[in-house]
Design a protein around this motif. Structure first.
Motif, PDB file in Angstrom:
ATOM      1  N   MET A   1      23.713  95.758  48.053  1.00 11.17           N
ATOM      2  CA  MET A   1      23.061  95.242  49.266  1.00 11.17           C
ATOM      3  C   MET A   1      23.394  96.092  50.483  1.00 11.17           C
ATOM      4  N   SER A   2      24.661  96.499  50.577  1.00 10.89           N
ATOM      5  CA  SER A   2      25.072  97.299  51.736  1.00 10.89           C
ATOM      6  C   SER A   2      24.375  98.658  51.723  1.00 10.89           C
ATOM      7  N   MET A   3      24.297  99.259  50.532  1.00 10.03           N
ATOM      8  CA  MET A   3      23.639 100.567  50.434  1.00 10.03           C
ATOM      9  C   MET A   3      22.166 100.459  50.818  1.00 10.03           C
ATOM     10  N   LEU A   4      21.488  99.438  50.314  1.00 15.08           N
ATOM     11  CA  LEU A   4      20.063  99.288  50.617  1.00 15.08           C
ATOM     12  C   LEU A   4      19.857  98.945  52.095  1.00 15.08           C
ATOM     13  N   GLY A   5      20.768  98.166  52.654  1.00 14.63           N
ATOM     14  CA  GLY A   5      20.626  97.765  54.049  1.00 14.63           C
ATOM     15  C   GLY A   5      20.927  98.882  55.028  1.00 14.63           C
ATOM     16  N   LEU A   6      21.906  99.725  54.695  1.00 17.46           N
ATOM     17  CA  LEU A   6      22.367 100.738  55.650  1.00 17.46           C
ATOM     18  C   LEU A   6      21.596 102.053  55.568  1.00 17.46           C
ATOM     19  N   ASN A   7      20.732 102.189  54.571  1.00 21.38           N
ATOM     20  CA  ASN A   7      19.934 103.419  54.453  1.00 21.38           C
ATOM     21  C   ASN A   7      18.472 103.077  54.711  1.00 21.38           C
ATOM     22  N   ARG A   8      17.949 103.575  55.811  1.00 21.15           N
ATOM     23  CA  ARG A   8      16.590 103.219  56.207  1.00 21.15           C
ATOM     24  C   ARG A   8      15.566 103.521  55.121  1.00 21.15           C
ATOM     25  N   ARG A   9      15.803 104.610  54.387  1.00 25.38           N
ATOM     26  CA  ARG A   9      14.822 105.000  53.361  1.00 25.38           C
ATOM     27  C   ARG A   9      14.752 103.961  52.240  1.00 25.38           C
ATOM     28  N   TRP A  10      15.761 103.077  52.145  1.00 19.65           N
ATOM     29  CA  TRP A  10      15.759 102.033  51.125  1.00 19.65           C
ATOM     30  C   TRP A  10      15.301 100.678  51.678  1.00 19.65           C
ATOM     31  N   ARG A  11      14.585 100.682  52.820  1.00 17.27           N
ATOM     32  CA  ARG A  11      14.195  99.393  53.423  1.00 17.27           C
ATOM     33  C   ARG A  11      13.295  98.578  52.494  1.00 17.27           C
ATOM     34  N   GLY A  12      12.447  99.250  51.741  1.00 16.02           N
ATOM     35  CA  GLY A  12      11.603  98.530  50.787  1.00 16.02           C
ATOM     36  C   GLY A  12      12.451  97.871  49.698  1.00 16.02           C
ATOM     37  N   ALA A  13      13.449  98.608  49.210  1.00 17.70           N
ATOM     38  CA  ALA A  13      14.319  98.061  48.166  1.00 17.70           C
ATOM     39  C   ALA A  13      15.141  96.890  48.696  1.00 17.70           C
ATOM     40  N   ALA A  14      15.567  96.982  49.958  1.00 13.86           N
ATOM     41  CA  ALA A  14      16.328  95.867  50.546  1.00 13.86           C
ATOM     42  C   ALA A  14      15.462  94.615  50.609  1.00 13.86           C
ATOM     43  N   VAL A  15      14.188  94.794  50.938  1.00  9.86           N
ATOM     44  CA  VAL A  15      13.259  93.657  50.980  1.00  9.86           C
ATOM     45  C   VAL A  15      13.059  93.086  49.569  1.00  9.86           C
ATOM     46  N   GLY A  16      12.893  93.939  48.578  1.00 11.93           N
ATOM     47  CA  GLY A  16      12.736  93.472  47.192  1.00 11.93           C
ATOM     48  C   GLY A  16      13.990  92.758  46.713  1.00 11.93           C
ATOM     49  N   HIS A  17      15.150  93.279  47.109  1.00 11.00           N
ATOM     50  CA  HIS A  17      16.420  92.649  46.746  1.00 11.00           C
ATOM     51  C   HIS A  17      16.489  91.241  47.329  1.00 11.00           C
ATOM     52  N   LEU A  18      16.187  91.115  48.612  1.00 11.07           N
ATOM     53  CA  LEU A  18      16.258  89.787  49.244  1.00 11.07           C
ATOM     54  C   LEU A  18      15.242  88.831  48.623  1.00 11.07           C
ATOM     55  N   ALA A  19      14.059  89.347  48.314  1.00  6.61           N
ATOM     56  CA  ALA A  19      13.035  88.476  47.718  1.00  6.61           C
ATOM     57  C   ALA A  19      13.552  87.870  46.411  1.00  6.61           C
ATOM     58  N   VAL A  20      14.116  88.708  45.524  1.00  2.93           N
ATOM     59  CA  VAL A  20      14.603  88.175  44.248  1.00  2.93           C
ATOM     60  C   VAL A  20      15.857  87.331  44.446  1.00  2.93           C
ATOM     61  N   PHE A  21      16.648  87.686  45.425  1.00  8.25           N
ATOM     62  CA  PHE A  21      17.821  86.871  45.726  1.00  8.25           C
ATOM     63  C   PHE A  21      17.392  85.443  46.049  1.00  8.25           C
ATOM     64  N   GLU A  22      16.374  85.307  46.889  1.00  8.53           N
ATOM     65  CA  GLU A  22      15.894  83.970  47.267  1.00  8.53           C
ATOM     66  C   GLU A  22      15.184  83.289  46.090  1.00  8.53           C
TER      67      GLU A  22
END
Ligand SMILES: [Fe+2]
Ligand SMILES: [Fe+2]
Length: 330
Positions: free
Chosen positions: A210-231
């Motif tokens: 989560m930290s890697m996806l959140g702190l790297n702008r290029r992974w913003r799509g992956a951070a959104v996908g991560h949160l979606a499945v988390f919820e």
């Protein structure tokens, strides 16, 4: 919080330097298991903690020190490469909401939540809570890094979810606070970072993702996908965790889990449709990354669940143990 003990050459190298005033240093290339290794993920976790609450006895000037950033980037590169080897990447081919639901179906094959509901002992439940404390005492913070990296519909949806996570204006309803209350009800230490020393790499990896996806702008799509499945994978398991605690007579410890049964049923809809699907429509180039973040979460969560259940099936603690001996929380 105390600084954890090193677990190998990487974490020793980093810890020995962080307790000194900031200075230039070079690091050896990372070694060990980049998916769940104890030494590897403790080192990466410590790098990230400099951006969250900091580390005891460690200068705040280390946060953006180039030598730490160089080490963090090399660890991230290995972590990312290892994940990409195990997880299919590439453009999404179908409706993103349909694909996100398909990703969550794999998780159902391996249900830690069912075990906690029907069979776990209170000691095992406490272990589970300690593992999760690495994230849940800073719940929602990793995904908040993504807010300034989005705009429009996806941003509005993410902020709507995060507002609930942060208690909608009530400090006592902040989900991290509710989790601390659960820890205290179970007789555990709710101080931030109290248990890092016993949390194994396989658990720290779920937070580092989560930290890697959140702190790297290029992974913003992956951070959104991560949160979606988390919820999407929260409401049902949390109702099982609450049932498990009631079965064990720990009714006063269920508030955190009860809160998520209802909140995350609503968050799921917002996260899948208003956030992830909207982002995929507005920025189609990110669709593959959204799925990558979703799959990476499931991959690491399955490994985490397997570690706990295998440890308990063998009659062992699931905590990290050093050569010095068994470390348990009872
Ligand atoms: Fe939450
Ligand atoms: Fe939520």
């Amino acid at each position: 919080m105390l600084l954890p003990e090193p677990r190998g050459p990487l974490s020793r190298h980093l810890l020995e330097r962080l307790v000194q005033p900031p200075h230039d240093f070079s690091s050896p290339p990372p070694e060990g298991d980049a998916i769940g290794g104890d030494d590897f993920h403790l080192a990466l976790y410590l790098c990230y903690e400099l951006h969250y609450r900091g580390l005891p006895g460690v200068s705040e000037e280390w946060e953006w020190h180039p030598s730490v950033i160089v080490l963090r980037r090399s660890l991230e590169a290995d972590f990312e490469e290892a994940l990409c080897t195990q997880i299919p990447t590439g453009p999404a081919e179908d409706d993103i909401a349909v694909q996100l639901h398909a990703v969550t179906e794999t998780e159902c094959e391996f249900s830690l939540a069912d075990y906690m509901r029907f069979r776990s002992t209170i000691e095992e439940f406490k272990e589970f809570v300690v593992h999760r404390s690495a994230y849940q005492l800073k719940e929602a913070d990793p995904h908040s890094w993504v807010i300034p990296r989005l705009s429009g519909r996806a941003k509005a949806a993410l902020v709507e979810i995060q507002a609930d996570e942060y208690g909608s204006g009530s400090p006592e309803r902040i989900h991290a606070r509710l989790f601390a209350d659960t820890m205290e009800s179970l007789g555990l230490d709710s101080e931030y970072g109290a248990y890092v020393n016993v949390i194994p790499g396989v658990s720290l990896a779920t937070v580092n993702l989560m930290s890697m996806l959140g702190l790297n702008r290029r992974w913003r799509g992956a951070a959104v996908g991560h949160l979606a499945v988390f919820e999407m994978t929260s409401s049902v398991p949390n109702s099982k965790y609450a049932s498990g605690l009631r079965r064990l007579g720990a009714d006063e410890a269920t508030e955190f889990y009860d809160e998520h049964v209802e909140a995350d049923a609503a968050h799921e809809m917002i996260a899948v449709h208003d956030m992830a699907a909207a982002l995929a429509e507005d920025e189609p180039a990110l669709a593959g990354d959204i799925l990558f973040g979703a799959r990476a979460l499931v991959e690491l969560d399955v490994a985490f669940a397997r570690h706990l259940m295998n440890s308990w099936a063998a009659g062992r603690s699931s905590f990290y143990t050093s050569h010095a001996g068994e470390q348990q929380v009872r």
